[in-house]
Design a protein around this motif. Structure first.
Motif, short mmCIF file in Angstrom:
data_model
loop_
_atom_site.label_atom_id
_atom_site.label_comp_id
_atom_site.label_asym_id
_atom_site.label_seq_id
_atom_site.Cartn_x
_atom_site.Cartn_y
_atom_site.Cartn_z
N LYS A 49 46.83 30.40 56.03
CA LYS A 49 45.88 31.45 55.66
C LYS A 49 45.11 31.93 56.89
N LEU A 52 42.81 35.04 57.25
CA LEU A 52 41.44 35.06 56.75
C LEU A 52 40.42 34.68 57.82
N VAL A 202 33.44 40.80 48.50
CA VAL A 202 34.39 40.53 47.42
C VAL A 202 33.84 40.98 46.07
N TYR A 203 32.57 40.69 45.78
CA TYR A 203 32.04 40.89 44.44
C TYR A 203 31.21 42.17 44.29
N ASP A 243 39.14 32.56 43.00
CA ASP A 243 39.20 33.53 44.10
C ASP A 243 39.26 32.82 45.44
N TYR A 244 38.51 31.74 45.57
CA TYR A 244 38.56 30.96 46.81
C TYR A 244 39.96 30.41 47.04
N GLU A 246 42.73 31.44 45.94
CA GLU A 246 43.71 32.51 46.16
C GLU A 246 43.50 33.26 47.47
N LYS A 248 40.84 35.02 48.49
CA LYS A 248 40.12 36.30 48.41
C LYS A 248 38.78 36.25 49.13
#
Length: 267
Positions: A49, A52, A202-203, A243-244, A246, A248
Motif C-alpha cells: 500500500k 498511500l 475521506v468523509y 475504510d481503513y 481497504e 481509503k
C-alpha cells in the motif's frame, strides 16, 4: 491457523512478511519473526500500500530496517503493480541465485493476496500439490514465479493480536466486533495524531473530536438508530474500520529514528 503458518515457514527458504506501509511497526509480528530466526530462515519485509504514503517516508523506513536491524525491505503497491519487479529481484538476491520456495506471511488486510497475484502475472504456473504435515490433510499448491522461485499459493495469515487498537490495525474484521465504537475511536485518534486532514478528505466533514466524526458520518449517510433516532455511531464505526482496511484512509507514521521530527506533517 498459526500452526499452519509455522509449518509453511519451516518448509520454505525465504519468508516475506507483508506490512501496511502506513503502520510498518504495528503490522509486524515479532512472534512470527522470532520463529523465522529460530528456524534460520531469511526474511524480507514488504511495505505494501505504498501508494498511500509519500516516497520519502517509504525510503526512510527502508533505510531504518537496513541500518538499525539489518533486514532487507522493499515497498510496493500491489494493486497498482508498482514495485513488483524490485520485489522479485530482491527475492532472487536473498535466495543467492538458487532455486527456492517462498512463503508470504502477514496480518489480514495487509495485502498478501494482492502481492501474490501481482507476482503471479503471466509468468506463473501452478505446480504439484503438497500435503501439510502434522495431521493436516488438505493440500496446498505451489506456483512458479519464475524459473527459480516458487511460492505457496495460500498466504500465511497471522491472527490479529495485541490491544484493541493493534487488533484493529492488524485487520480484525469490523463485522465481528460486538462494540466497534471503542476501537474506531482509538483508530481515529491514531490517524489524527499524524494527519486529521486525511479523515476530513475521506468523509467530507470537519470535526472537533473522534466521537463527533462518527456522528457526522452517520448523519451524512442517513444512519440512525430506529428506537432513539440518534445517529447510528455503530454503523459509522464499522465503516471507518473497513475504510481503513481497504486503504481509503491515507496517512503515514515515521520510523523511530525520525520520530522526534515534526510528526504532524500532512500528506
Amino acid at each position: 491457523m498459526l500452526g499452519k503458518v509455522i509449518q509453511l515457514i519451516k518448509r520454505s527458504d525465504l519468508v516475506v512478511e507483508v506490512l501496511d506501509a502506513r503502520e510498518p511497526s504495528l503490522t509486524r509480528s515479532k512472534k512470527i519473526e522470532d520463529i523465522i530466526v529460530k528456524n534460520y530462515k531469511n526474511i524480507l519485509l514488504v511495505l505494501n500500500k505504498g501508494d498511500l504514503v509519500p516516497l520519502w517516508v517509504l525510503k526512510a523506513w527502508k533505510d531504518y530496517f537496513k541500518t538499525e536491524e539489518n533486514i532487507e525491505s522493499v515497498y510496493v503497491s500491489a494493486t497498482s503493480h508498482l514495485g513488483t519487479k524490485i520485489l522479485r529481484d530482491t527475492m532472487k538476491s536473498l535466495l543467492k541465485g538458487n532455486k527456492g520456495i517462498v512463503v508470504f506471511v502477514g496480518y489480514p488486510k495487509s495485502g498478501k493476496s494482492s502481492v501474490i497475484n501481482a507476482l503471479k502475472g503471466r509468468h506463473s504456473a501452478q505446480t504439484s500439490a503438497h500435503p501439510l504435515e502434522y495431521g493436516y490433510t488438505k493440500s496446498i499448491q505451489l506456483f512458479k514465479i519464475d524459473n527459480k522461485i516458487y511460492a505457496w499459493d495460500t498466504p500465511g495469515v497471522i491472527p490479529p493480536d495485541g490491544n484493541e487498537l493493534e487488533k484493529t490495525i492488524r485487520g480484525y474484521n469490523a463485522d465481528l466486533l460486538e462494540d466497534p465504537v471503542k476501537p474506531a475511536l482509538m483508530l481515529i485518534n491514531r490517524v489524527i495524531e499524524f494527519s486529521k486532514e486525511s479523515l476530513i478528505s475521506v468523509y467530507k466533514v470537519d470535526f472537533n473530536n473522534p466521537y463527533e466524526l462518527l456522528e457526522r458520518i452517520a448523519i451524512r449517510r442517513g444512519w440512525f438508530y430506529k428506537s432513539t433516532k440518534e445517529p447510528n455511531i455503530d454503523m459509522a464505526a464499522r465503516a471507518v474500520i473497513r475504510d481503513y482496511h481497504e486503504g481509503k484512509i491515507a496517512y503515514y507514521t515515521l520510523p523511530p529514528s525520525l520520530y522526534r521530527d515534526d510528526k504532524s506533517n500532512s500528506i
